[in-house]
Motif scaffolding. Structure first.
Motif, PDB file in Angstrom:
ATOM      1  N   TYR A  34      41.440  38.072  51.923  1.00 47.05           N
ATOM      2  CA  TYR A  34      42.817  37.597  51.864  1.00 47.05           C
ATOM      3  C   TYR A  34      42.810  36.196  51.262  1.00 47.05           C
ATOM      4  O   TYR A  34      42.084  35.318  51.726  1.00 47.05           O
ATOM      5  N   ASN A  35      43.617  36.003  50.230  1.00 48.56           N
ATOM      6  CA  ASN A  35      43.609  34.748  49.482  1.00 48.56           C
ATOM      7  C   ASN A  35      44.969  34.053  49.565  1.00 48.56           C
ATOM      8  O   ASN A  35      46.014  34.710  49.624  1.00 48.56           O
ATOM      9  N   GLY A 170      44.538  42.867  42.448  1.00 49.11           N
ATOM     10  CA  GLY A 170      43.709  42.731  43.634  1.00 49.11           C
ATOM     11  C   GLY A 170      42.736  43.880  43.776  1.00 49.11           C
ATOM     12  O   GLY A 170      42.649  44.778  42.921  1.00 49.11           O
ATOM     13  N   SER A 171      41.972  43.860  44.875  1.00 49.99           N
ATOM     14  CA  SER A 171      41.003  44.922  45.108  1.00 49.99           C
ATOM     15  C   SER A 171      40.592  44.944  46.563  1.00 49.99           C
ATOM     16  O   SER A 171      40.841  43.997  47.312  1.00 49.99           O
ATOM     17  N   PHE A 172      39.946  46.040  46.951  1.00 48.38           N
ATOM     18  CA  PHE A 172      39.272  46.110  48.234  1.00 48.38           C
ATOM     19  C   PHE A 172      37.969  45.319  48.142  1.00 48.38           C
ATOM     20  O   PHE A 172      37.593  44.843  47.074  1.00 48.38           O
ATOM     21  N   ASN A 173      37.277  45.214  49.288  1.00 49.96           N
ATOM     22  CA  ASN A 173      35.982  44.537  49.399  1.00 49.96           C
ATOM     23  C   ASN A 173      36.180  43.053  49.704  1.00 49.96           C
ATOM     24  O   ASN A 173      37.161  42.440  49.291  1.00 49.96           O
ATOM     25  N   CYS A 225      45.048  34.825  39.611  1.00 50.60           N
ATOM     26  CA  CYS A 225      44.781  34.547  41.021  1.00 50.60           C
ATOM     27  C   CYS A 225      45.522  35.548  41.898  1.00 50.60           C
ATOM     28  O   CYS A 225      46.680  35.330  42.268  1.00 50.60           O
ATOM     29  N   PRO A 226      44.872  36.669  42.258  1.00 47.41           N
ATOM     30  CA  PRO A 226      45.510  37.657  43.136  1.00 47.41           C
ATOM     31  C   PRO A 226      45.358  37.298  44.603  1.00 47.41           C
ATOM     32  O   PRO A 226      44.572  36.415  44.967  1.00 47.41           O
ATOM     33  N   LEU A 227      46.069  38.003  45.449  1.00 47.43           N
ATOM     34  CA  LEU A 227      46.017  37.760  46.891  1.00 47.43           C
ATOM     35  C   LEU A 227      44.888  38.519  47.577  1.00 47.43           C
ATOM     36  O   LEU A 227      44.651  38.325  48.765  1.00 47.43           O
ATOM     37  N   HIS A 228      44.207  39.397  46.853  1.00 51.03           N
ATOM     38  CA  HIS A 228      43.001  40.065  47.340  1.00 51.03           C
ATOM     39  C   HIS A 228      41.959  40.017  46.230  1.00 51.03           C
ATOM     40  O   HIS A 228      42.293  40.126  45.051  1.00 51.03           O
ATOM     41  N   GLY A 229      40.685  39.899  46.611  1.00 49.37           N
ATOM     42  CA  GLY A 229      39.621  40.008  45.623  1.00 49.37           C
ATOM     43  C   GLY A 229      39.374  38.735  44.845  1.00 49.37           C
ATOM     44  O   GLY A 229      39.928  37.669  45.156  1.00 49.37           O
TER      45      GLY A 229
END
Length: 399
Positions: A34-35, A170-173, A225-229
């Motif tokens: 989480y970003n 974004g992405s998982f992991n 700059c995504p909120l995931h990954g």
């Protein structure tokens, strides 16, 4: 974890390594990240979104270390889903007079999640392609309706050519120490996580994604700059992921090959599905095999975005489709997976009907094609069926 992206722009990255499912249903192999992002402009602090409640304690601690006793003056809330807005109430409460910058619907949803009565804050409700001057910086807000909630917008920082992209890209992991894509081979290390994230979270909204990409192409992006990954910090990886999004959002295949999906009760349908898969490989085709009984349907949905040709092999069960294949088809319908060519393999000992029923479900989504011939297994494959099966596989290869 705090990382400086460019001078005075900070990423706050928090891994929940123990998280087993995302949104309570999608399995996570390696947790989730989480970003949030913080900018310092002329001594004033600008915050972009917050994080999930599970990592909010660490976020709060590190955010305070960056602020060093100063308040947050501006708070962009781009997406109200709880994994990004869980700490929003506390930010507004702890920073009296903060200016909340969000969409009109975003403000409504914010007030549905939190009782803001009695808190001191200002609001700025954004418009599409609005230029907002904050201190020495200029921001451009681009609405991103249904990517993947209706209130979403993304923000372009003109000064550093950064696109704060909300859930897009974004992405998982979970992230380790390397938060920038330039630190590793993105395609090899992260693409599968990004694809499964996109297809299962955003995949239904291809037209809306294309609309956002059409807006974003008007600006030069140095950082995504995504909120995931991870953060995309080089043009090579930015161009790569945008090309992938263009393919996924238009439901075009990434590779010329075949996806084979098996949904078998006692293994006889699985055996035929394996024969098809192994023959495709022997003919030097790119192919992927997924046993729907043993892999979560989210992986099959993700793989469906890679190939145009998809072979569905399913047993008949209670005069219907065996449950794991039915689950896949329901997901395919819900995500409006289109522009595919399906080949159907059914099994039934006395009244095989899964092929016909699979076809009916596929036809609920426009712009899909179903090969006219259904290959039928009556209980099990026998050597006498070899030539018939070979002929059907030839049609998969050549049609």
């Amino acid at each position: 974890m705090i990382k400086e992206i460019v001078p005075n722009v900070y990423g706050l990255f928090y891994a929940n390594k123990e998280e087993k499912t995302f949104e309570g249903v999608l399995p996570l192999e390696k947790g989730m990240n989480y970003n949030a992002y913080l900018i310092k402009a002329n001594g004033k602090f600008i915050l972009f979104d917050t994080v999930d409640s599970e990592v909010s304690e660490q976020f709060n601690c590190e955010l305070k270390s960056l602020l060093n006793g100063q308040p947050i003056a501006y708070f962009f809330i781009q997406h109200l889903e709880s994994d990004h807005s869980a700490y929003a109430y506390q930010i507004i409460k702890d920073n009296p007079g903060v200016e909340v910058i969000t969409s009109p619907l975003g403000l409504n949803i914010l007030k549905r999640f939190f009782d803001l009565d009695g808190l001191s804050y200002k609001t700025h409700l954004i418009k599409d392609n609005e230029h907002i001057i904050i201190e020495d910086r200029e921001f451009v807000t681009l609405t991103a309706m249904m990517v993947h909630w209706p209130e979403v917008f993304v923000t372009y920082d003109v000064h550093d050519q950064i696109l704060f992209s909300a859930d897009a890209f974004g992405s998982f992991n979970h992230l380790k120490q390397d938060v920038f894509t330039s630190a590793f081979d993105y395609e090899k290390v992260w693409l599968e996580h990004a694809r499964r994230y996109y297809t299962n979270i955003v995949g239904k909204y291809g037209p809306q994604v294309l609309a956002l990409l059409n807006k974003a192409k008007e600006v030069k992006i140095k950082y995504l700059c995504p909120l995931h990954g991870p953060v995309f910090d080089n043009l090579k990886d930015i161009d790569f992921i945008i090309r992938k999004y263009l393919l996924w959002a238009s439901y075009q295949e990434e590779k010329n090959g075949v996806l084979v999906l098996s949904s078998s009760i006692y293994g006889h349908t699985y055996e035929v599905a394996q024969k098809i898969y192994q023959t495709l490989l022997a003919n030097h085709l790119d192919a992927t095999f997924i046993d729907l009984n043993n892999e979560d349907v989210s992986y099959a949905l993700s793989a469906s975005f890679i190939y145009r040709k998809i072979v569905l092999c399913a047993s008949t069960f209670n005069m219907g489709i065996f449950t794991s294949m039915e689950h896949y088809l329901l997901d395919m319908i819900n995500h409006q997976v289109k522009n595919k060519k399906f080949y159907l393999v059914e099994n039934g000992s006395w009244a095989p009907s899964s092929g016909r029923l699979m076809k009916e479900m596929i036809n609920k989504v426009p712009n899909n094609e179903v090969y006219e011939e259904i290959y039928t297994i009556t209980s099990a494959h026998h050597p006498s069926d070899d030539e018939r099966l070979k002929a059907y596989i030839d049609k998969i290869i050549n049609s």
